[in-house]
Write a protein that holds these residues in place. Structure first.
Motif, mmCIF file in Angstrom:
data_model
loop_
_atom_site.group_PDB
_atom_site.id
_atom_site.type_symbol
_atom_site.label_atom_id
_atom_site.label_comp_id
_atom_site.label_asym_id
_atom_site.label_seq_id
_atom_site.Cartn_x
_atom_site.Cartn_y
_atom_site.Cartn_z
ATOM 1 N N ARG A 93 29.415 26.387 15.552
ATOM 2 C CA ARG A 93 30.295 25.389 14.951
ATOM 3 C C ARG A 93 31.457 25.098 15.909
ATOM 4 N N PRO A 94 31.925 23.847 15.967
ATOM 5 C CA PRO A 94 33.021 23.491 16.897
ATOM 6 C C PRO A 94 34.280 24.350 16.780
ATOM 7 N N PRO A 95 34.712 24.778 15.565
ATOM 8 C CA PRO A 95 35.929 25.603 15.522
ATOM 9 C C PRO A 95 35.778 26.959 16.222
ATOM 10 N N VAL A 96 34.562 27.410 16.422
ATOM 11 C CA VAL A 96 34.319 28.714 17.025
ATOM 12 C C VAL A 96 34.437 28.661 18.555
ATOM 13 N N VAL A 97 34.314 27.473 19.121
ATOM 14 C CA VAL A 97 34.265 27.329 20.575
ATOM 15 C C VAL A 97 35.532 27.846 21.247
ATOM 16 N N GLY A 98 36.689 27.564 20.687
ATOM 17 C CA GLY A 98 37.946 28.023 21.287
ATOM 18 C C GLY A 98 37.990 29.536 21.400
ATOM 19 N N THR A 99 37.611 30.219 20.331
ATOM 20 C CA THR A 99 37.596 31.683 20.345
ATOM 21 C C THR A 99 36.569 32.194 21.345
ATOM 22 N N LEU A 100 35.413 31.563 21.351
ATOM 23 C CA LEU A 100 34.351 31.963 22.278
ATOM 24 C C LEU A 100 34.810 31.831 23.728
ATOM 25 N N LEU A 101 35.458 30.718 24.048
ATOM 26 C CA LEU A 101 35.940 30.505 25.411
ATOM 27 C C LEU A 101 37.046 31.492 25.775
ATOM 28 N N HIS A 102 37.916 31.779 24.834
ATOM 29 C CA HIS A 102 38.994 32.741 25.098
ATOM 30 C C HIS A 102 38.413 34.119 25.406
ATOM 31 N N ARG A 103 37.469 34.550 24.610
ATOM 32 C CA ARG A 103 36.859 35.874 24.818
ATOM 33 C C ARG A 103 36.078 35.910 26.129
ATOM 34 N N ALA A 104 35.363 34.829 26.429
ATOM 35 C CA ALA A 104 34.600 34.784 27.681
ATOM 36 C C ALA A 104 35.537 34.824 28.882
ATOM 37 N N THR A 105 36.659 34.135 28.780
ATOM 38 C CA THR A 105 37.637 34.144 29.868
ATOM 39 C C THR A 105 38.213 35.543 30.055
ATOM 40 N N GLU A 106 38.478 36.218 28.969
ATOM 41 C CA GLU A 106 38.987 37.591 29.056
ATOM 42 C C GLU A 106 37.966 38.511 29.723
ATOM 43 N N ARG A 107 36.704 38.374 29.352
ATOM 44 C CA ARG A 107 35.654 39.208 29.964
ATOM 45 C C ARG A 107 35.538 38.918 31.457
ATOM 46 N N LEU A 108 35.644 37.631 31.814
ATOM 47 C CA LEU A 108 35.589 37.261 33.231
ATOM 48 C C LEU A 108 36.784 37.861 33.977
ATOM 49 N N ARG A 109 37.943 37.811 33.373
ATOM 50 C CA ARG A 109 39.146 38.383 33.984
ATOM 51 C C ARG A 109 38.972 39.893 34.185
ATOM 52 N N GLN A 110 38.377 40.559 33.200
ATOM 53 C CA GLN A 110 38.146 42.001 33.323
ATOM 54 C C GLN A 110 37.154 42.302 34.442
ATOM 55 N N GLN A 111 36.113 41.484 34.560
ATOM 56 C CA GLN A 111 35.128 41.659 35.641
ATOM 57 C C GLN A 111 35.822 41.518 36.998
ATOM 58 N N ALA A 112 36.672 40.512 37.122
ATOM 59 C CA ALA A 112 37.375 40.286 38.377
ATOM 60 C C ALA A 112 38.299 41.452 38.680
ATOM 61 N N TYR A 113 38.978 41.945 37.651
ATOM 62 C CA TYR A 113 39.929 43.036 37.847
ATOM 63 C C TYR A 113 39.199 44.306 38.322
ATOM 64 N N LYS A 114 38.014 44.554 37.746
ATOM 65 C CA LYS A 114 37.240 45.740 38.136
ATOM 66 C C LYS A 114 36.755 45.671 39.578
ATOM 67 N N SER A 115 36.378 44.474 40.007
ATOM 68 C CA SER A 115 35.765 44.369 41.340
ATOM 69 C C SER A 115 36.777 44.212 42.465
ATOM 70 N N LEU A 116 38.014 43.850 42.148
ATOM 71 C CA LEU A 116 39.019 43.697 43.208
ATOM 72 C C LEU A 116 39.562 45.059 43.601
ATOM 73 N N PRO A 117 39.922 45.218 44.871
ATOM 74 C CA PRO A 117 40.460 46.506 45.311
ATOM 75 C C PRO A 117 41.768 46.802 44.582
ATOM 76 N N GLN A 118 41.912 48.014 44.125
ATOM 77 C CA GLN A 118 43.095 48.426 43.386
ATOM 78 C C GLN A 118 44.139 48.965 44.355
ATOM 79 N N THR A 119 45.395 48.553 44.147
ATOM 80 C CA THR A 119 46.500 49.070 44.956
ATOM 81 C C THR A 119 47.333 49.987 44.104
ATOM 82 N N ASP A 120 47.767 51.082 44.661
ATOM 83 C CA ASP A 120 48.560 52.056 43.903
ATOM 84 C C ASP A 120 50.017 51.823 44.049
#
Length: 172
Positions: free
Chosen positions: A145-172
């Motif tokens: 349903r169209p009202p669900v798309v915003g939530t779906l995109l927000h969650r997908a963006t968060e997952r993508l951000r987490q993937q990027a954070y995991k794969s980037l070199p961590q600085t202490d």
């Protein structure tokens, strides 16, 4: 009306100049330009006065209006030309260097890898959104349903951000 004598013209000038200038300032919204345009109005009056001296006020109004509109049209053309030139200059400014091209390719490869690690529905939602699809079109493609798309995109963006954070070199 014949070419005015200098004393008669001077009288007309001093009597009507404030009104002509005031109307031009209101029309073009630039005092310096209004001064110049008012001089043009009275120059035209001196060179080509109206046939009927009784119609001088109407003649001045008509001429100042024409001169004011011509001035505004000229300024608008100049702005459009300048805008086009700026766009062309920005496009031709400098082609990307080899390093910039390579960095973009690497960034795109990283993003593709991160997207590949997402669930299919999240990946599709993000790709559709960043391809220019509207929320209702994304809803139709994903079968939600169209009202669900915003939530779906927000969650997908968060997952993508987490993937990027995991794969980037961590600085202490």
């Amino acid at each position: 009306m014949e070419i005015p004598e200098s004393e008669g013209f001077r009288t007309v000038f001093y009597e009507h100049y404030p009104m002509v200038r005031r109307k031009l300032v209101a029309l073009v919204r630039d005092e310096a330009a209004a001064d110049d345009l008012a001089q043009d109005v009275f120059l035209r009056l001196y060179r080509n006065p109206p046939d009927d001296p009784a119609a001088l006020g109407a003649w001045l109004h008509r001429v100042l209006t024409r001169i004011g509109y011509d001035y505004m049209d000229k300024k608008a053309r100049e702005r459009r030309l300048q805008s086009k030139q700026e766009m062309l200059y920005d496009m031709e400014a400098s082609p990307p260097s080899g390093e910039e091209v390579m960095l973009r390719k690497l960034d795109q490869e990283d993003i593709r890898e991160w997207l590949d690690e997402l669930p299919e529905r999240d990946r599709q939602a993000l790709l559709l959104r960043y391809s220019g699809y509207s929320y209702s079109e994304i809803a139709g493609e994903l079968g939600v349903r169209p009202p669900v798309v915003g939530t779906l995109l927000h969650r997908a963006t968060e997952r993508l951000r987490q993937q990027a954070y995991k794969s980037l070199p961590q600085t202490d």
